[in-house]
Design a protein around this motif. Sequence first.
Motif, PDB file in Angstrom:
ATOM      1  N   LYS A  74       0.825  -1.221   0.000  1.00 17.40           N
ATOM      2  CA  LYS A  74       0.000   0.000   0.000  1.00 17.40           C
ATOM      3  C   LYS A  74       0.860   1.271   0.000  1.00 17.40           C
ATOM      4  O   LYS A  74       0.338   2.368  -0.239  1.00 17.40           O
ATOM      5  CB  LYS A  74      -0.935   0.006   1.203  1.00 17.40           C
ATOM      6  N   ALA A  75       2.127   1.131   0.299  1.00 17.58           N
ATOM      7  CA  ALA A  75       3.062   2.261   0.279  1.00 17.58           C
ATOM      8  C   ALA A  75       4.477   1.692   0.169  1.00 17.58           C
ATOM      9  O   ALA A  75       4.703   0.525   0.524  1.00 17.58           O
ATOM     10  CB  ALA A  75       2.944   3.089   1.562  1.00 17.58           C
ATOM     11  N   ILE A  76       5.397   2.510  -0.329  1.00 15.81           N
ATOM     12  CA  ILE A  76       6.777   2.039  -0.505  1.00 15.81           C
ATOM     13  C   ILE A  76       7.739   3.005   0.174  1.00 15.81           C
ATOM     14  O   ILE A  76       7.618   4.224   0.029  1.00 15.81           O
ATOM     15  CB  ILE A  76       7.121   1.900  -2.004  1.00 15.81           C
ATOM     16  N   VAL A  77       8.661   2.434   0.948  1.00 19.82           N
ATOM     17  CA  VAL A  77       9.723   3.229   1.547  1.00 19.82           C
ATOM     18  C   VAL A  77      11.049   2.837   0.882  1.00 19.82           C
ATOM     19  O   VAL A  77      11.453   1.672   0.930  1.00 19.82           O
ATOM     20  CB  VAL A  77       9.826   2.997   3.070  1.00 19.82           C
ATOM     21  N   ILE A  78      11.684   3.817   0.250  1.00 24.69           N
ATOM     22  CA  ILE A  78      13.021   3.578  -0.304  1.00 24.69           C
ATOM     23  C   ILE A  78      14.006   3.769   0.845  1.00 24.69           C
ATOM     24  O   ILE A  78      14.286   4.891   1.258  1.00 24.69           O
ATOM     25  CB  ILE A  78      13.345   4.545  -1.455  1.00 24.69           C
ATOM     26  N   ALA A  79      14.500   2.655   1.384  1.00 27.66           N
ATOM     27  CA  ALA A  79      15.314   2.715   2.598  1.00 27.66           C
ATOM     28  C   ALA A  79      16.790   2.905   2.274  1.00 27.66           C
ATOM     29  O   ALA A  79      17.633   2.846   3.160  1.00 27.66           O
ATOM     30  CB  ALA A  79      15.124   1.442   3.412  1.00 27.66           C
ATOM     31  N   CYS A  80      17.100   3.136   1.027  1.00 31.54           N
ATOM     32  CA  CYS A  80      18.483   3.272   0.567  1.00 31.54           C
ATOM     33  C   CYS A  80      18.741   4.736   0.239  1.00 31.54           C
ATOM     34  O   CYS A  80      17.982   5.354  -0.511  1.00 31.54           O
ATOM     35  CB  CYS A  80      18.649   2.413  -0.681  1.00 31.54           C
ATOM     36  N   ASN A  81      19.807   5.288   0.807  1.00 28.85           N
ATOM     37  CA  ASN A  81      20.097   6.702   0.577  1.00 28.85           C
ATOM     38  C   ASN A  81      20.402   6.994  -0.886  1.00 28.85           C
ATOM     39  O   ASN A  81      19.918   7.976  -1.437  1.00 28.85           O
ATOM     40  CB  ASN A  81      21.263   7.156   1.455  1.00 28.85           C
TER      41      ASN A  81
END
Lengths: 273, 273
Positions: free
Chosen positions: B70-77
Amino acid sequence: MKIDRDAPIGVFDSGVGGLTVAREIMRNLPSEKIVYFGDTARVPYGSKSRDTVIRYSRQIIHFLKEQQVKAIVIACNTASAFALDAVQHEQDIPVLGVIGAGAKVAAEETVNKRVGVIGTVGTVGSGIHEAYLKKLDPEITVIGKACPLFVPLVEEGWLHDPVTVEVANRYLQELKDKDVDTLILGCTHYPLIRSTIREVMGEKVRLVNPAYETALELKNLLQKTNMLSTGQQEEEFPYRFYVSDLADEFKEFANSILPYDVEMTKKIDIEKY
Amino acid sequence: MKIDRDAPIGVFDSGVGGLTVAREIMRNLPSEKIVYFGDTARVPYGSKSRDTVIRYSRQIIHFLKEQQVKAIVIACNTASAFALDAVQHEQDIPVLGVIGAGAKVAAEETVNKRVGVIGTVGTVGSGIHEAYLKKLDPEITVIGKACPLFVPLVEEGWLHDPVTVEVANRYLQELKDKDVDTLILGCTHYPLIRSTIREVMGEKVRLVNPAYETALELKNLLQKTNMLSTGQQEEEFPYRFYVSDLADEFKEFANSILPYDVEMTKKIDIEKY
């Protein structure tokens, strides 16, 4: 197929480290041309699976053969460990890895039959040096030690540095305790901190540099098969460098370790091969 | 398209580092399910070009959307720096990066308007934190410092170690000299050596952990849009982990930093997406 003896030698690595092998070929076979490929888009190989490394190696060999090379040197320890056997039989030109030559010299030089191997987690974990050494001399005991901080320390340029000495002390203590008399530098970056490793291990331990030994093996092979370059075909760029990503950073590192400035570095899309 | 509020949150990173972000989501949003993807076959992103990182990010988002997130977090800088803008507009679900939330808090907290940013060569070189911070407050001076040895030190497990302290002293001296009062930990691995960084920087400097701030931003967003999980759909594996290579090593690292043992890790072929 008739292979041209004045064709270049293909050298490949997962990144910049293999330049230490290219450097030894330049030193020991100064008439030879080189096409170098550094897989900078997919570095490091050490954390990748055998299948992935074999697939990558096949793509690169495909690319190098398009450059009409007469022989290929796999300058990457992981690729030598995982892919050499698989790809050697598929090719009509010689393919050399960096592990065989180093293991051969270590087996010849060790007196107490205790040989140390340092490298990445992948190389040491693969047990490939042990397999080679045991085949040459079943009495040899192999002590492997992964040194994952050495590559980033070299790439940071901390070659002669108290931090690097302290890290080396910590990594190498086990090998000293286990009384190895011969130590294989099983990662292409390590010759660049050879003096630190020498300092920690002491003068009595024989350090084997597979980059140098591989260049000698290549020289022997080309001599035997009458494939040494005639040296008569001069070229503006006898050394050509290809990478899969970020050509500029590669050039910087290359210029810092090679005895001349790299003029031509080209980025190619290796996934297409 | 109707999006299910009990659907999982997609989190991705170039490798294992983004687990510090997943961990903060677990802590701060305990009812949410997570699908994590670590691109262990193509790690690190920091040395890759913008185009390559955007292409990789699109592939991973394609995969995560197939998992109905339902949502995406790009956890990579690096991926946040290079790909967030490009991919955000292509999606019908929210996509968050780790840079915005950290920059926002740093801009709010700094008093002397001198903010430090530490990260990989790629992240610091991109100037992305500076761009965010300057947009929030043009008076802020940003001092960036690449710390390439921190990631391998963390992965070696030398979290509280004299070598790590010495390396940190060397890297961070410049930031101390330049009198930053706020420091953004601009790499997902760095929260794991937060106490060493704290020791070197002193008690007065505010350390901003973007993993934590991003979890809070996600919480706010889900609350505002009425998309917080109802917590009623129980699942045997609320946290699912996918990698592009070597699932076992990933699991080992995951188990060392997550508060429970990872049960399910699956390798997928990300090149197919």
